[in-house]
Design an enzyme around this catalytic site. Sequence first.
Site: not given
Length: 470
Positions: A61-63, A158-160, A162, A205, A261
């Site tokens: 995450e956030h990598t 948090g499942l994308s 968008s 994503d 973010y």
Amino acid sequence: MNPSHLTAVLQQVYDSDPADPSLLQAQLSRYQEALRAFRLAFGPGPVHVYRAPGRVNLIGEHTDYNHGFVLPMALEKDILLLARPRADGRVTLRNIEPARFPDRSFTLSPSIPPGPVGDWANYVKGPAQALVRLLGITHGMDALVVGKAPFGVPIGAGLSSSSALTVVSAMALLDLNNGSMPPMEFAHFCAQAEWYVGTRGGVMDHFTSVLGRRGHALFLDCRPAGVPPTQYRTEWVPLPPQYSILVCDSGKRRANTLSDYNVRVAECKLGVALLQRRWPAITHLRDVTAEQMGFAPAELDAFLAEHLPEEADFAALRQLDLSPAFLDGLAADHRLTPTQTFRVRARCRHVIRENQRVIESADALRASDGRRFGRYMLESHQSLRDDYEASCAEVDVLVDLLAGRPEVLGARLTGAGWGGCVVALLDAGAETGFMAEVAETYKARTGLALEWFAGRAAAGVNGWKHFAEL
Ligand code: GLA
């Protein structure tokens, strides 16, 4: 549209258990309802159907925006877009949930004015504008977007959802203009197209939504190579059948995720800029490894303490020899406020350790070692909670409740954070028994209703040309 043809198409897309045709039946009704709604909105004639899935990130995450590693999988939950090309450059958008997502329309151009922040059409305008700039596309479309529950990607969870909308819109406009792109280039293109909405998101994503495979997680090295740099190293890692994945929606949503973010992205860039003073060759936190910087792995904390401030505001950063031009550019690009303080050291620690965990988790998965994988998930969560501060009280309660169950091998926040979903790894078949109890305790402690579903790894984006003649 002939239902047996439709069933055959859907069979290819959704995991269908021959012993339980109910899932496929339900999808069939969903597609039929969508086709009827399209005909009602835009009249009879041919229609093209596209779908793009959401994703759940197992670890990493956030990598991605740090050129690091991620291990997500595409979900069966997806967004459909039914479309008919137009001779002119108009794009007319309808949604199957018009009360929530009102009608929108716009004209293709290299500079399409965005709607207000968060407006659903922005996720279509972004790829539309980018396709005009890249390929000069001229045909707009009449389109119906279908993303409602239970088959749609839950929104803001948090499942994308968008990115799924960005990908499906890009796919439709590209295809309706007789264009095509190799999948990796397309995924890379979609990631950049989404910057239109104001986030500085990474590539995870879109890659998952484009390249997902049934039954597999996607190990993705987010450092691009090639000229232009659009080639990424990917590996599809099979998900061992003795484990299952559970996605639990905490029900918590936070409004200012976009700005949180962007601040995290900026904090990582600050870490890089500070380390570059001594190691000019590094460009992203991905480059900060024990081997490369010459410290023993156990000494990461000491290394970071020596080179990065625990906390700094703009004034302190200027004192650290960061150029005003760099800081101003960063502030503008990431919409930072002048009074912001940055916890640079802890943010970098999370990213550096998380990258290592992804590499080791992928090993654990290849070895079908769910217990080891689960331990990395728990470590990842702690790091997101304490170092990255991307969690929230409700999600922490949920992770603790899940982690306390003997059936659960690991659990963690998934996606950007500050609410949304938790992903858990379980022994296969164990999940249904205890979740009602978890939901009850969760509700008592947070006041929120928990929702959960089995995470089945699905295929990436699909499109069917002249799918139906209405
Ligand atoms: C969001 C972004 C991704 C990624 C995650 C955090 O989902 O869109 O690119 O950065 O957050 O891992």
